[in-house]
Design a protein around this motif. Structure first.
Motif, PDB file in Angstrom:
ATOM      1  N   GLU A 112       0.648  -1.310  -0.066  1.00  0.00           N
ATOM      2  CA  GLU A 112      -0.018   0.065  -0.060  1.00  0.00           C
ATOM      3  C   GLU A 112       0.802   1.521  -0.041  1.00  0.00           C
ATOM      4  O   GLU A 112       0.520   2.190  -0.643  1.00  0.00           O
ATOM      5  CB  GLU A 112      -0.850  -0.013   1.054  1.00  0.00           C
ATOM      6  CG  GLU A 112      -1.830   1.326   1.434  1.00  0.00           C
ATOM      7  CD  GLU A 112      -2.653   1.506   0.298  1.00  0.00           C
ATOM      8  OE1 GLU A 112      -3.236   2.479   0.262  1.00  0.00           O
ATOM      9  OE2 GLU A 112      -3.044   0.626  -0.217  1.00  0.00           O
ATOM     10  N   ARG A 113       2.184   1.283   0.451  1.00  0.00           N
ATOM     11  CA  ARG A 113       2.872   2.529   0.821  1.00  0.00           C
ATOM     12  C   ARG A 113       3.482   2.599  -0.640  1.00  0.00           C
ATOM     13  O   ARG A 113       3.851   3.766  -0.890  1.00  0.00           O
ATOM     14  CB  ARG A 113       3.887   1.930   1.922  1.00  0.00           C
ATOM     15  CG  ARG A 113       4.733   3.061   2.336  1.00  0.00           C
ATOM     16  CD  ARG A 113       5.784   2.790   3.388  1.00  0.00           C
ATOM     17  NE  ARG A 113       6.592   3.809   3.645  1.00  0.00           N
ATOM     18  CZ  ARG A 113       7.368   3.602   4.795  1.00  0.00           C
ATOM     19  NH1 ARG A 113       7.631   2.416   5.419  1.00  0.00           N
ATOM     20  NH2 ARG A 113       8.368   4.545   5.097  1.00  0.00           N
ATOM     21  N   ALA A 114       3.724   1.533  -1.516  1.00  0.00           N
ATOM     22  CA  ALA A 114       4.503   2.001  -2.809  1.00  0.00           C
ATOM     23  C   ALA A 114       3.355   1.962  -4.034  1.00  0.00           C
ATOM     24  O   ALA A 114       3.674   1.826  -5.149  1.00  0.00           O
ATOM     25  CB  ALA A 114       5.456   0.891  -2.781  1.00  0.00           C
ATOM     26  N   ILE A 119       1.961   2.386  -9.588  1.00  0.00           N
ATOM     27  CA  ILE A 119       1.057   2.982 -10.766  1.00  0.00           C
ATOM     28  C   ILE A 119       2.019   3.746 -11.937  1.00  0.00           C
ATOM     29  O   ILE A 119       1.777   3.821 -12.970  1.00  0.00           O
ATOM     30  CB  ILE A 119      -0.003   3.912 -10.347  1.00  0.00           C
ATOM     31  CG1 ILE A 119      -0.852   2.803  -9.347  1.00  0.00           C
ATOM     32  CG2 ILE A 119      -0.882   4.204 -11.419  1.00  0.00           C
ATOM     33  CD1 ILE A 119      -2.002   3.511  -8.759  1.00  0.00           C
ATOM     34  N   LYS A 120       2.661   4.912 -11.236  1.00  0.00           N
ATOM     35  CA  LYS A 120       3.738   5.561 -11.966  1.00  0.00           C
ATOM     36  C   LYS A 120       4.612   4.902 -12.918  1.00  0.00           C
ATOM     37  O   LYS A 120       4.879   5.231 -14.020  1.00  0.00           O
ATOM     38  CB  LYS A 120       4.107   6.436 -11.173  1.00  0.00           C
ATOM     39  CG  LYS A 120       5.021   7.663 -11.835  1.00  0.00           C
ATOM     40  CD  LYS A 120       5.609   8.619 -10.967  1.00  0.00           C
ATOM     41  CE  LYS A 120       6.479   9.714 -11.518  1.00  0.00           C
ATOM     42  NZ  LYS A 120       7.130  10.390 -10.664  1.00  0.00           N
ATOM     43  N   HIS A 121       5.151   3.806 -12.490  1.00  0.00           N
ATOM     44  CA  HIS A 121       6.084   2.882 -13.107  1.00  0.00           C
ATOM     45  C   HIS A 121       5.553   2.268 -14.225  1.00  0.00           C
ATOM     46  O   HIS A 121       5.985   2.026 -15.283  1.00  0.00           O
ATOM     47  CB  HIS A 121       6.717   1.888 -12.218  1.00  0.00           C
ATOM     48  CG  HIS A 121       7.889   1.192 -12.984  1.00  0.00           C
ATOM     49  ND1 HIS A 121       8.979   1.585 -13.219  1.00  0.00           N
ATOM     50  CD2 HIS A 121       7.694  -0.390 -13.051  1.00  0.00           C
ATOM     51  CE1 HIS A 121       9.724   0.710 -13.705  1.00  0.00           C
ATOM     52  NE2 HIS A 121       8.889  -0.617 -13.562  1.00  0.00           N
ATOM     53  N   LYS A 124       4.469   4.408 -17.072  1.00  0.00           N
ATOM     54  CA  LYS A 124       5.489   5.075 -18.007  1.00  0.00           C
ATOM     55  C   LYS A 124       5.676   4.201 -19.039  1.00  0.00           C
ATOM     56  O   LYS A 124       6.325   4.691 -19.989  1.00  0.00           O
ATOM     57  CB  LYS A 124       6.634   5.287 -17.134  1.00  0.00           C
ATOM     58  CG  LYS A 124       7.920   5.687 -17.559  1.00  0.00           C
ATOM     59  CD  LYS A 124       8.976   6.177 -16.714  1.00  0.00           C
ATOM     60  CE  LYS A 124       9.443   4.830 -15.828  1.00  0.00           C
ATOM     61  NZ  LYS A 124      10.542   5.175 -14.990  1.00  0.00           N
ATOM     62  N   TYR A 125       5.425   2.821 -19.034  1.00  0.00           N
ATOM     63  CA  TYR A 125       5.700   1.910 -19.964  1.00  0.00           C
ATOM     64  C   TYR A 125       4.478   1.454 -20.810  1.00  0.00           C
ATOM     65  O   TYR A 125       4.879   0.633 -21.785  1.00  0.00           O
ATOM     66  CB  TYR A 125       6.398   0.818 -19.578  1.00  0.00           C
ATOM     67  CG  TYR A 125       7.898   1.255 -18.897  1.00  0.00           C
ATOM     68  CD1 TYR A 125       8.898   1.211 -19.722  1.00  0.00           C
ATOM     69  CD2 TYR A 125       8.128   1.148 -17.357  1.00  0.00           C
ATOM     70  CE1 TYR A 125      10.198   1.583 -19.189  1.00  0.00           C
ATOM     71  CE2 TYR A 125       9.206   1.679 -17.106  1.00  0.00           C
ATOM     72  CZ  TYR A 125      10.440   1.659 -17.981  1.00  0.00           C
ATOM     73  OH  TYR A 125      11.542   1.973 -17.265  1.00  0.00           O
ATOM     74  N   ILE A 126       3.335   1.608 -20.501  1.00  0.00           N
ATOM     75  CA  ILE A 126       2.119   1.152 -21.179  1.00  0.00           C
ATOM     76  C   ILE A 126       2.216   1.868 -22.636  1.00  0.00           C
ATOM     77  O   ILE A 126       1.853   1.301 -23.423  1.00  0.00           O
ATOM     78  CB  ILE A 126       0.866   1.716 -20.288  1.00  0.00           C
ATOM     79  CG1 ILE A 126       0.801   0.636 -18.993  1.00  0.00           C
ATOM     80  CG2 ILE A 126      -0.156   1.382 -20.999  1.00  0.00           C
ATOM     81  CD1 ILE A 126      -0.394   0.749 -18.270  1.00  0.00           C
ATOM     82  N   LEU A 127       2.400   3.441 -22.508  1.00  0.00           N
ATOM     83  CA  LEU A 127       2.166   3.987 -23.725  1.00  0.00           C
ATOM     84  C   LEU A 127       1.181   3.619 -24.886  1.00  0.00           C
ATOM     85  O   LEU A 127      -0.132   3.862 -24.471  1.00  0.00           O
ATOM     86  CB  LEU A 127       3.655   3.710 -24.606  1.00  0.00           C
ATOM     87  CG  LEU A 127       4.727   4.182 -23.887  1.00  0.00           C
ATOM     88  CD1 LEU A 127       6.035   3.671 -24.616  1.00  0.00           C
ATOM     89  CD2 LEU A 127       4.826   5.606 -23.460  1.00  0.00           C
ATOM     90  N   ARG A 128       1.130   3.023 -25.828  1.00  0.00           N
ATOM     91  CA  ARG A 128       0.306   2.638 -26.938  1.00  0.00           C
ATOM     92  C   ARG A 128      -0.153   1.304 -26.523  1.00  0.00           C
ATOM     93  O   ARG A 128      -1.124   0.761 -27.573  1.00  0.00           O
ATOM     94  CB  ARG A 128       0.819   3.026 -28.357  1.00  0.00           C
ATOM     95  CG  ARG A 128       1.149   4.566 -28.531  1.00  0.00           C
ATOM     96  CD  ARG A 128       1.534   4.525 -30.111  1.00  0.00           C
ATOM     97  NE  ARG A 128       1.849   5.957 -30.401  1.00  0.00           N
ATOM     98  CZ  ARG A 128       2.288   6.305 -31.391  1.00  0.00           C
ATOM     99  NH1 ARG A 128       2.424   5.497 -32.544  1.00  0.00           N
ATOM    100  NH2 ARG A 128       2.558   7.580 -31.653  1.00  0.00           N
ATOM    101  N   SER A 129       0.245   0.696 -25.766  1.00  0.00           N
ATOM    102  CA  SER A 129      -0.309  -0.737 -25.615  1.00  0.00           C
ATOM    103  C   SER A 129      -1.818  -0.636 -25.164  1.00  0.00           C
ATOM    104  O   SER A 129      -2.207   0.130 -24.517  1.00  0.00           O
ATOM    105  CB  SER A 129       0.552  -1.479 -24.313  1.00  0.00           C
ATOM    106  OG  SER A 129       1.943  -1.515 -24.666  1.00  0.00           O
TER     107      SER A 129
END
Length: 252
Positions: A112-114, A119-121, A124-129
Motif C-alpha cells: 500500500e505504501r508503494a 502505478i507511475k512505473h 510510464k511503459y504502457i504508452l500505446r499498449s
C-alpha cells in the motif's frame, strides 16, 4: 527481542540448516530454533492485510506487457505468481503478487505504501499498449493459515506462490470476509518471518537490494535465464568488494 530475531531470520533467507553445522549448534545454544518455531502461527483464522493494495491490468497485450516488466515467466502454467520489478541496474524496485482472473486480465497485489509508485512505473511503459490500469479499492487482501471454508464473494483464493508454508491468500470484497478477532497482522508478519519471506517496501527497500538477497529464486519468482545473469552479477560484485577490502586493509 522480536526485532533482533527477525533480523537473524532474514540472514538465514530460508535456507536449510544442517543439524551438525556450527550455525545449528549456535542456534541451539541460544534457543533460536525453539523461538523460531514459536513465531509460526498455529491457530486458524482470517486476517485482513491492510498494508496490501490491489490494482487490475486488463487488455489484449497484458501478458506480453508484464512478461517484459516483471521477473517471473507469465506464460508458464499457474494462476498465481510471485515477481519483482527491477531497475536498469538489476536492483529491486517493488515486490508483487499476480493473480490471473481471466485470459486477458491480471490482478496485481503490491504494498500500500508503494502503490502510487507502482502505478507511475507501469504508466510510464504502457504508452500505446492496449492495456487498462484500474485501482481496486473495493477489493481487499486476506490471509489464512489454512484454506477457509467460507467463500462468500471471493474473487480468487490460492496458496501463497512463494512457499506453501506461508498459507492461503484470499482476494474478496470488503464485506465478503469476516476477519478473526484472535489473529492480527503481527501474527501474519511473525509467521511469514519464521519461514524467511520478506514483503513490502519496508522490508525490501527499493533500489538498495538484489533479488536473490530476498529469496526470489526460492520463491519461484524469476526466469531461469535471468537467474544466471543475476547470479553472475552478484558473484562479480562480491569479488569486487572482497578485493577492495584487501586493498584497503592488506594482511601483514
Amino acid at each position: 527481542q522480536s526485532l533482533k530475531m527477525a533480523a537473524f531470520l532474514f540472514l538465514l533467507r530460508g535456507k536449510t540448516i544442517h543439524k551438525y553445522s556450527f550455525l545449528h549448534k549456535f542456534m541451539q545454544r541460544n534457543n533460536s530454533i525453539r523461538y523460531m518455531e514459536t513465531m509460526r502461527c498455529t491457530s486458524s483464522g482470517i486476517v485482513h492485510l491492510h498494508k496490501r493494495s490491489l490494482m487490475i491490468l486488463k487488455g489484449d497485450d497484458v501478458s506480453m506487457f508484464l512478461q517484459g516488466m516483471v521477473t517471473c515467466d507469465m506464460f508458464q502454467p499457474g494462476d498465481t505468481k510471485y515477481a519483482m520489478f527491477l531497475n536498469a541496474q538489476g536492483r529491486v524496485l517493488y515486490d508483487v503478487i499476480l493473480y490471473k482472473i481471466e485470459e486477458k486480465e491480471w490482478l496485481l497485489e503490491c504494498c500500500e505504501r508503494a502503490r502510487q509508485d507502482v502505478i507511475k512505473h507501469l504508466k510510464k511503459y504502457i504508452l500505446r499498449s492496449k492495456i487498462v490500469l484500474e485501482v481496486c479499492d473495493h477489493l481487499n487482501v486476506y490471509w489464512s493459515k489454512e484454506s477457509p471454508l467460507c467463500r462468500v464473494d471471493v474473487v480468487t483464493m490460492s496458496a501463497d506462490p512463494r512457499t506453501n508454508f506461508v498459507g492461503t491468500r484470499i482476494i474478496s470484497t470488503s464485506d465478503g470476509m469476516l476477519p478473526s478477532k484472535e489473529l492480527t497482522e503481527d501474527d501474519y508478519m511473525k509467521h511469514r518471518m519464521s519461514v524467511g519471506v520478506a514483503e513490502g517496501s519496508e522490508e525490501v527497500p527499493a533500489t538498495k537490494c538484489l533479488p536473490l538477497e530476498y529469496n526470489l529464486d526460492l520463491g519461484n519468482g524469476g526466469k531461469v535465464d535471468y537467474m544466471l545473469v543475476w547470479t553472475a552479477k552478484l558473484v562479480q560484485g562480491m569479488q569486487a568488494n572482497y578485493f577492495l577490502r584487501i586493498a584497503r586493509h592488506p594482511r601483514i
